[in-house]
Design an enzyme around this catalytic site. Structure first.
Site, PDB file in Angstrom:
ATOM      1  N   GLU A 135      70.364  42.807  53.393  1.00  0.00           N
ATOM      2  CA  GLU A 135      70.731  42.007  54.555  1.00  0.00           C
ATOM      3  C   GLU A 135      72.246  42.024  54.714  1.00  0.00           C
ATOM      4  O   GLU A 135      72.978  41.711  53.783  1.00  0.00           O
ATOM      5  CB  GLU A 135      70.226  40.568  54.402  1.00  0.00           C
ATOM      6  CG  GLU A 135      70.727  39.596  55.453  1.00  0.00           C
ATOM      7  CD  GLU A 135      70.470  40.042  56.872  1.00  0.00           C
ATOM      8  OE1 GLU A 135      71.433  40.049  57.670  1.00  0.00           O
ATOM      9  OE2 GLU A 135      69.306  40.391  57.187  1.00  0.00           O
ATOM     10  N   GLY A 171      66.838  35.267  56.917  1.00  0.00           N
ATOM     11  CA  GLY A 171      66.102  34.519  57.937  1.00  0.00           C
ATOM     12  C   GLY A 171      66.194  35.066  59.334  1.00  0.00           C
ATOM     13  O   GLY A 171      65.426  34.684  60.207  1.00  0.00           O
ATOM     14  N   GLY A 172      67.167  35.959  59.579  1.00  0.00           N
ATOM     15  CA  GLY A 172      67.274  36.580  60.889  1.00  0.00           C
ATOM     16  C   GLY A 172      67.653  35.600  61.990  1.00  0.00           C
ATOM     17  O   GLY A 172      68.149  34.500  61.750  1.00  0.00           O
ATOM     18  N   THR A 173      67.388  36.007  63.221  1.00  0.00           N
ATOM     19  CA  THR A 173      67.771  35.206  64.384  1.00  0.00           C
ATOM     20  C   THR A 173      67.104  33.845  64.379  1.00  0.00           C
ATOM     21  O   THR A 173      67.738  32.823  64.663  1.00  0.00           O
ATOM     22  CB  THR A 173      67.415  35.960  65.679  1.00  0.00           C
ATOM     23  OG1 THR A 173      68.137  37.186  65.727  1.00  0.00           O
ATOM     24  CG2 THR A 173      67.766  35.132  66.905  1.00  0.00           C
ATOM     25  N   CYS A 174      65.826  33.782  64.053  1.00  0.00           N
ATOM     26  CA  CYS A 174      65.076  32.523  64.127  1.00  0.00           C
ATOM     27  C   CYS A 174      65.757  31.427  63.329  1.00  0.00           C
ATOM     28  O   CYS A 174      66.009  30.333  63.838  1.00  0.00           O
ATOM     29  CB  CYS A 174      63.654  32.736  63.623  1.00  0.00           C
ATOM     30  SG  CYS A 174      62.679  31.211  63.550  1.00  0.00           S
ATOM     31  N   HIS A 209      39.759  12.595  74.805  1.00  0.00           N
ATOM     32  CA  HIS A 209      40.458  11.818  75.840  1.00  0.00           C
ATOM     33  C   HIS A 209      41.261  10.717  75.158  1.00  0.00           C
ATOM     34  O   HIS A 209      40.784  10.107  74.193  1.00  0.00           O
ATOM     35  CB  HIS A 209      39.448  11.199  76.795  1.00  0.00           C
ATOM     36  CG  HIS A 209      40.067  10.247  77.772  1.00  0.00           C
ATOM     37  ND1 HIS A 209      40.711  10.674  78.909  1.00  0.00           N
ATOM     38  CD2 HIS A 209      40.163   8.883  77.757  1.00  0.00           C
ATOM     39  CE1 HIS A 209      41.175   9.624  79.575  1.00  0.00           C
ATOM     40  NE2 HIS A 209      40.847   8.524  78.891  1.00  0.00           N
TER      41      HIS A 209
END
Length: 453
Positions: free
Chosen positions: A33, A38-41, A436
């Site tokens: 990395e 974790g990347g963009t998220c 409901h």
């Protein structure tokens, strides 16, 4: 040279989980990395932005307190340092959690650096050569910067930088009227900033049907956001207070400019030519239905393959690859029914085909819509903006797509997502007995009002 069973380049929402699965079986894996786990998220996308959205909604609800008989004395104030710190805490908790998890795996080596191919089985990172029979690319994407007159002369923000602001802009101009830009538009308007959205196309959220796009625009305008669409000419100039933006015949003075005009894959500096990996004209890595590239032993997962720009599609890429490579499965990308959300408030939940796409397919279709003002839960909560929409095949009775723009739309849509994935026809789902009072209870009613168009 160091040898591994598998090398993963990029630590987004696909590769690391496959790497972990492989490491759990005793395989020797390297996870490379260049920046953050974790990347963009984790670092600049879903997690921090939805944390900011939550802060903005809290402010919005507080301002509406009197509508519900709740008296809040004084003006609602925003402390952007606290807002920012909440988002950064979420980022660091997720990032550190991944670091701890990966660090506990005896056969996984995490390497921070920029990897480049030197051949189809070799990469160089930090001056060291690594080799493996299997290499997985999960390098993600980044904001694109359009070539607009004067843009390079001003200070501007992207979706990556704006989440770190600790002061409130006076006037935020957003270039781009798609999902990222619209979320920041409403967010900052609720924080108290004057906001203008500038979009070259004829409508906001251009992927959606016109009625959905129009309703999104109405929601944003109702909160005081100014919207310019079908803009032919945009020019920028630096000013003492930020930037002067010429939008066709109008001039806008902005303290801050956010550029949100799309994303491009991070594939231009990986040395893909050295490995012989093919890309399309936009730079996305070409993959087959099982995520394999044209080079044996190399796969591309997540945003960089052009088959979905979402965390959940990236994670599904991991699931497909893991099933096929480790579990004896035969899963395909083409089996995926695309679903996503736009996190304005109320949110838009979307699955499958739009009405426009369904018509273009040549099918005989049926359509049903229902305003949220006719939904009990929406009225009880005092949030009646938006509407529900479903599209079905008139002959097969298949549900082709749906859009829920309204309170809890991002959750309600899952009833239709599940039905579509299970192959449930609309006459069957129509006879379900939902709880409901909920928004989901109106799905059978919505299906019962399908009409040929």
């Amino acid at each position: 040279m160091k040898s591994f069973d598998a090398i993963f380049i990029g630590a987004g929402q696909a590769g690391p989980f496959l790497a972990a699965r492989m490491a759990e079986t005793g395989m020797k894996v390297a996870l490379i990395e260049r920046k953050f786990l974790g990347g963009t998220c984790v670092n600049a996308g879903c997690m921090p932005t939805k944390t900011l959205v939550a802060s903005a909604r809290a402010a919005h609800v507080a301002r509406r307190g009197a509508d519900y008989g709740v008296q809040i004395p004084g003006e609602i104030a925003i402390d952007m340092k606290i807002v920012r710190d909440r988002a950064e805490t979420i980022i660091m908790n997720a990032r550190n959690g991944l670091s701890s998890w990966f660090g506990s795996m005896k056969t996984m080596t995490v390497i921070y650096g920029h990897a480049r191919f030197t051949g189809p089985k070799e990469v160089v990172v930090n001056g060291e050569t690594l080799t493996a029979p299997k290499i997985f690319l999960n390098v993600g994407a980044r904001p694109t910067i359009p070539d607009m007159p004067g843009l390079a002369d001003i200070d501007y923000l992207t979706s990556t930088g704006i989440i770190h602001l600790d002061s409130l802009p006076k006037h935020l101009a957003i270039i781009g009227g798609s999902y990222i830009g619209l979320e920041f538009a409403q967010m900052y308007r609720r924080f108290g900033t004057e906001v203008t959205v500038i979009e070259r196309g004829p409508k906001l959220a251009s992927r959606e049907d016109e009625d959905i796009s129009d309703a999104i625009a109405d929601i944003l305008r109702s909160e005081g956001i100014k919207i310019h669409t079908d803009v032919k000419d945009i020019r920028f100039a630096k000013s003492a207070d930020g930037a002067t933006i010429a939008v066709d015949s109008e001039t806008i003075e902005a303290s801050h400019v956010l550029v949100a005009t799309g994303r491009a894959p991070n594939t231009d500096d990986l040395g893909l030519d050295a490995a012989g990996v093919a890309t399309d004209k936009r730079g996305f890595i070409t993959v087959d239905d099982r995520l394999a590239t044209n080079v044996e032993g190399i796969w591309a997962l997540g945003d960089c393959n052009g088959h979905g720009a979402f965390t959940h599609t990236s994670y599904n890429d991991f699931e497909i690859a893991a099933a096929n490579l480790l579990d004896g499965g035969d899963r395909k990308v083409s089996s995926r029914i695309l679903a996503y959300a736009l996190y304005i408030d109320p949110p838009l939940g979307r699955v499958g085909l739009t009405e426009k796409q369904a018509r273009a397919s040549g099918r005989k279709i049926m359509v049903s819509t229902r305003p949220m003002s006719k939904v009990g839960r929406a009225n009880e909560r005092g949030e009646t903006k938006g509407f529900m929409k479903v599209v079905a095949d008139a002959e097969t009775k298949e549900i082709l797509g749906a859009a829920i723009l309204g309170i809890e739309g991002d959750e309600v849509i899952h009833g239709l997502i599940d039905a579509m994935n299970a192959g449930t026809t609309y006459p069957v789902l129509q006879w379900s007995v939902p709880i409901h009072p909920t928004v989901s209870e109106l799905i059978p009613t919505l299906l019962g009002e399908l009409k040929a168009v």
